[in-house]
Design a protein around this motif. Structure first.
Motif, PDB file in Angstrom:
ATOM      1  N   ASP A 121      31.915 -15.618 -33.939  1.00 18.82           N
ATOM      2  CA  ASP A 121      32.581 -15.835 -35.220  1.00 18.82           C
ATOM      3  C   ASP A 121      33.698 -16.859 -35.054  1.00 18.82           C
ATOM      4  N   ILE A 122      33.511 -18.030 -35.675  1.00 19.00           N
ATOM      5  CA  ILE A 122      34.506 -19.099 -35.506  1.00 19.00           C
ATOM      6  C   ILE A 122      35.326 -19.320 -36.770  1.00 19.00           C
ATOM      7  N   SER A 123      35.256 -18.362 -37.701  1.00 12.99           N
ATOM      8  CA  SER A 123      35.930 -18.588 -38.985  1.00 12.99           C
ATOM      9  C   SER A 123      37.433 -18.835 -38.843  1.00 12.99           C
ATOM     10  N   GLU A 145      37.506 -22.867 -37.408  1.00 11.12           N
ATOM     11  CA  GLU A 145      36.661 -24.012 -37.770  1.00 11.12           C
ATOM     12  C   GLU A 145      37.355 -25.054 -38.633  1.00 11.12           C
ATOM     13  N   ASP A 146      38.443 -24.648 -39.297  1.00 14.32           N
ATOM     14  CA  ASP A 146      39.131 -25.636 -40.132  1.00 14.32           C
ATOM     15  C   ASP A 146      40.235 -26.377 -39.393  1.00 14.32           C
ATOM     16  N   PHE A 191      39.635 -28.778 -33.752  1.00  9.40           N
ATOM     17  CA  PHE A 191      38.398 -28.086 -33.371  1.00  9.40           C
ATOM     18  C   PHE A 191      37.214 -29.035 -33.507  1.00  9.40           C
ATOM     19  N   ARG A 219      33.614 -28.178 -31.998  1.00 11.09           N
ATOM     20  CA  ARG A 219      32.487 -27.289 -32.266  1.00 11.09           C
ATOM     21  C   ARG A 219      32.396 -26.203 -31.197  1.00 11.09           C
ATOM     22  N   LEU A 231      33.760 -23.579 -26.359  1.00  9.58           N
ATOM     23  CA  LEU A 231      34.491 -24.137 -27.490  1.00  9.58           C
ATOM     24  C   LEU A 231      34.986 -25.521 -27.084  1.00  9.58           C
ATOM     25  N   VAL A 282      38.537 -17.088 -31.293  1.00  4.84           N
ATOM     26  CA  VAL A 282      37.104 -16.938 -31.544  1.00  4.84           C
ATOM     27  C   VAL A 282      36.729 -15.484 -31.274  1.00  4.84           C
TER      28      VAL A 282
END
Ligand code: FES
Ligand code: FES
Lengths: 161, 756
Positions: B56-58, B61-62, B66, B68, B106, B121
């Motif tokens: 879960d990268i929520s 991710e923004d 970051f 990927r 990451l 993460v």
């Protein structure tokens, strides 16, 4: 997570005799400042937790683990790294001693040892073997078994001009 | 030194890499810079065993830094790291088998940020039951990675006939390599469709295999370049391949250079270790003090994946009876799976653990018989024409009895009862141990036991050498420069070793098993032979032409005949004028041996190096604290090519052995490491070091380069046994575990006092 909003923090300091004035990230550790901003890669990161001494530099003549110190805290101070030890007392002779006594193996610990040894000899030019062992006990060397490092420091103590 | 007929070999040549290291200019893995470089940080399993469901990268991710996350589904090639088998996935796709196993990578724009983001993460997973105990694990056959047998004579029958029998169980704990430079690799994909990986490693060719596997690239499109390496000790044998493969994959996917540099805690948690061990040993001797039978059961805790465990176990098994001439031997050994960090190569490679057991028990047996432990050893050791436990005949180069006599004399052994402790609450004693070490990869690693070298002489007289074995601090480039210089009579300063690059030399196997001087040394000699011929012939002609009389002498980079002298560089110029071939490739394959894996009989190794140690130790009977005051060692490693470097390597090895025995205590509770760092995992510092009294006894090996064998691992192997035996002799306590922690020692002291 809330980090400091100040993106830049102005410092001026001397590194190996060269003046630095500029803005840095206040989250920067001294080691990152030296390695990444000034491109002085001779200072090594072995643990990042103040236990190995590979990152040692002199700040106003006192050895510090640069992984534990924030860069902004050296504002107004003078720093010596392995790249600059030729210009301080015992610097050259320590290097010569390390070479002659075969005290360098992988070399990753070497800059830190030279820094802490130079601080010792500067403070105590008559340092005994016991003094040297004590002074170097904050530096880990996994290759040499320390004996040759101690011999190198003794050589430098006797042969410094 | 006066007898030495060589100009370079056998001399204290200064390290060829000392200057650059002392300037702080040597380029280690994290010192390289690339434009647009990204940083990778591993996302790891939070539990000792878990079914991974998603990443879960929520939370990240923004973030503008970051880039990927890379997971198992992004792997282009095969998700199995090729290291003996390929069961260890590069990234977990289903079940993680140990705490901190890599699950994802990451990638972010800077290192600091990458670490911050990685913490946020979330690895979505189900916690599963795990097993951290070897005995529990062994109940299920499929948890046994490998097992070996050595069977000579009939030990089970013979032991019954023995007058004196001793039997004990021993335990040893992990050892963490603690190389000072943590693992680091940089992957650089380039638009021409090739990938280069810069790595801190002992074994570039292992990385080549791993990068090809994970990317699906063919070997000719992958290059591994070794950066200056800050220590290895086995810890940079196999695992850098994992780090390098991750960096290569991340670079290929992001099309940018990607650096993965571990922090110390991560390095502790995820990288290989010395295997913890259990052993049960039985020795039996007749009434004259001759050892008649030896029975060993030896188990290594392999951790979650097999990796190098079978090879580590095999070496340990072969040497498990100790360097003794025993007619009846039965050794059974197992490497077993547990849900902990996979263990692998560490200086000594499965020997130090079992050496601790056997050298402890041999001492106990001598005591039981009432013999001096050194005399007892002298009576039973391998000598010329003895048969080892695998019935291999020792035909040459064996200095063991000389070594024992050397340390006996140096330590003033017979005066040991008169040694006084430094205070009344302390007890002081001497203890001894011996060891042998099969040089090279042995019968089990035979296929990898070859090495190449490329030697190129330029017209200005400078020389560049490429080899496939690595310099990691041990001094290989210096020692091999000496060998090359000796061959072609070239000044040392003319020689440069190129960084090891898999595109420039043939696969030379790993830089392990104390094999580099022997293998790469012989490969360089092979390459140098035709060049030497050209140089010596040309020099001869030049000297003759200028009126030289008598025989030609070549030494120190000069060629002389009577009063005529020519310099190396001038000879080279003339060679080029004559259009001679001045570059050559050398290839050395270790001599063939025959070995039967079924009963563990045959020629296990091409040759053995030997060690004897005596430790002078004090123990505080109120605190249990041990102080190792001095270690006397003697080593037979064939010819010593560089005495001063050899001494440094030996001192370092002895201290690593002592540190393992006395201080180093890795704690893993419920599958989770409790002390992953130098704060709580103590390694010896300058204040802990003993005095060293080390001597080399050179027993030449006919197939070695200038008759050298191998040194790297030997000094560490038996130190723990000497320390244990010294403590026993000092305080009368019977230690069967490592490390010798004060609280445990104290318990034994109390127990002994109560029994009096
Ligand atoms: S890196 Fe700073 S003390 Fe280890
Ligand atoms: S020389 Fe390698 S750690 Fe000191």
């Amino acid at each position: 997570m809330k980090k400091s909003n100040i993106k830049h923090y102005k410092i001026s300091c001397q590194v190996n005799g060269n003046k630095f004035t500029g803005y840095i990230d206040p989250n920067l550790r001294l080691i990152d400042f030296l390695r990444d901003v000034l491109n002085l890669k001779g200072t090594k990161e072995g643990c990042g937790e103040g236990e190995c001494g590979a990152c040692m530099v002199l700040v106003n003549g006192v050895s510090v683990n640069s992984c534990l110190v924030m860069a902004f805290s050296v504002d107004g101070k003078s720093i010596i790294t392995i790249e600059g030890v030729d210009d301080i007392k015992y610097g050259k002779s320590l290097k010569e001693g390390f070479k002659r006594k075969a005290a360098v193996q992988c070399g990753f610990c070497t800059p830190g040892f030279i820094i802490s040894a130079s601080e010792l000899l500067e403070k105590n030019p008559d340092a005994t073997e016991e003094d040297i062992k004590k002074a170097l006990s904050g530096n880990i060397c996994r290759c040499t078994g320390y004996k040759k490092i101690i011999e190198a420091v003794e050589w430098a103590r006797k042969n410094d001009k | 030194m006066s007898k030495n007929k060589y100009s370079f070999v056998g001399r204290d040549i200064e390290r060829v890499d000392a200057d650059v290291k002392l300037l702080g200019k040597a380029v280690y893995g994290d010192d390289l810079s690339f434009a647009d470089m990204l940083y990778g940080v591993m996302i790891r399993s939070p539990y000792p065993r878990a079914r991974i469901k998603s990443i879960d990268i929520s939370a990240v991710e923004d973030d503008k830094d970051f880039v990927r996350v890379i997971t198992a589904s992004d792997i282009l090639g095969k998700n199995g790291w090729p290291v003996l088998d390929d069961t260890y996935p590069f990234l977990v796709s289903d079940i993680a088998e140990f705490h901190s196993q890599p699950v994802a990578i990451l990638v972010a724009k800077n290192n600091f940020k990458a670490r911050e983001l990685a913490k946020k993460v979330n690895v979505v997973c189900d916690k599963l039951d795990f097993n951290d105990d070897i005995f529990e694990s062994m109940k299920d056959k499929k948890n046994i990675f490998s097992n070996f047998v050595v069977k000579k004579g009939n030990a089970l029958e013979e032991i019954k006939k023995c007058e004196y029998v001793v039997e004990k169980e021993f335990h040893t704990n992990y050892q963490v390599h603690s190389y000072l430079e943590p693992q680091v690799a940089t992957g650089v994909f380039s638009d021409d469709g090739t990938i280069t990986v810069y790595s801190s490693t002992q074994c570039p060719f292992y990385i080549l295999d791993a990068v090809c596997a994970v990317t699906g690239f063919t070997a000719n499109k992958v290059r591994i370049i070794q950066t200056v390496t800050g220590g290895g000790f086995g810890g940079k044998e196999d695992v850098p391949a994992l780090v390098g493969a991750h960096a290569a994959l991340a670079s290929y996917i992001t099309r940018k250079p990607v650096r993965i540099c571990y922090d110390r805690a991560e390095d502790f948690r995820a990288m290989s270790k010395r295997h913890p061990s259990y052993s049960k040993v039985v020795y039996g001797a007749d009434k004259n003090g001759r050892i008649k039978a030896c029975i060993v059961k030896y188990i290594l805790d392999g951790g979650a994946y097999s990796t190098l465990s079978p090879l580590v176990l095999w070496r340990g098994t072969i040497h498990a009876a100790g360097p003794y001439d025993i007619d009846n031997v039965l050794i059974e050994s197992y490497a077993v799976k547990t849900n902990k960090v996979p263990c692998g190569a560490f200086r000594g490679f499965g020997q130090p653990q079992i050496s601790f057991s056997t050298e402890s028990l041999i001492d106990d047996l001598a005591e039981k018989i009432g013999m001096d432990p050194l005399d007892f050893r002298l009576k039973n050791i391998l000598k010329k024409n003895s048969l080892t436990a695998t019935s291999q005949k020792i035909t040459e180069s064996i200095g063991l009895s000389d070594l024992i006599k050397t340390v006996r004399k140096n330590s003033n052994w017979y005066n040991r009862k008169n040694l006084t402790p430094s205070s009344p609450n302390k007890k002081r004693g001497l203890g001894c141990s011996i060891a042998y070490y099969g040089v090279g990869l042995g019968a089990k690693g035979k296929l990898l036991d070859r090495a190449g070298a490329y030697l190129n002489v330029y017209k200005d007289g400078s020389v560049c050498i490429n080899i496939g074995n690595t310099e990691m601090g041990q001094g290989a480039f210096t020692v091999l420069s000496q060998i090359a210089s000796e061959m072609i009579n070239c000044p040392i300063k003319n020689i440069r070793f190129a960084e090891v690059d898999t595109s420039k030399v043939p696969d030379s196997g790993p830089t392990v098993a104390s094999r580099t001087t022997l293998m790469s040394g012989n490969a360089i000699i092979e390459a140098a032979k035709p060049i030497r011929k050209n140089i010596f012939k040309t020099a001869y002609d030049m000297l003759k032409l200028s009126g030289g009389k008598g025989i030609m002498i070549a030494s120190d980079g000069l060629f002389s005949m009577g009063d005529k002298v020519v310099k190396f560089n001038d000879v080279i110029k003339e060679c080029f004028n004559k259009r001679m071939k001045m570059s050559e490739q050398g290839w050395y394959v270790s001599p063939d041996t025959s070995f039967n894996i079924e009963n563990g009989q045959g020629e296990a190794y091409i040759v053995y190096s030997y060690a004897a140690n005596i430790a002078d130790v004090e123990i505080d009977t109120e605190t249990g604290v041990i102080d190792v005051k001095k270690i006397y060692s003697a080593f037979d490693v064939g010819r010593v090519v560089n005495p001063s470097l050899a001494m440094g390597q030996a001192q370092g090895g002895v201290l690593q052995g002592m540190s393992w025995a006395v201080y180093e205590n890795l704690v893993i509770n419920d599958g989770v490491m409790k002390n992953p760092g130098f704060t709580d995992y103590i390694v010896a510092t300058s204040l802990d070091m003993p005095d060293y009294d080390i001597e080399f006894v050179e027993k030449y090996y006919s197939n070695g380069p200038y008759k050298a064998k191998g040194l790297g691992e030997l000094p560490l192997i038996a130190v723990s046994g000497a320390v244990r035996n010294a403590v026993k002799n000092a305080a009368g306590i019977d230690i069967t575990y490592l490390p010798l922690l004060p609280e445990k020692n104290l318990k034994l002291i109390k127990l002994r006092n109560n029994n009096r």
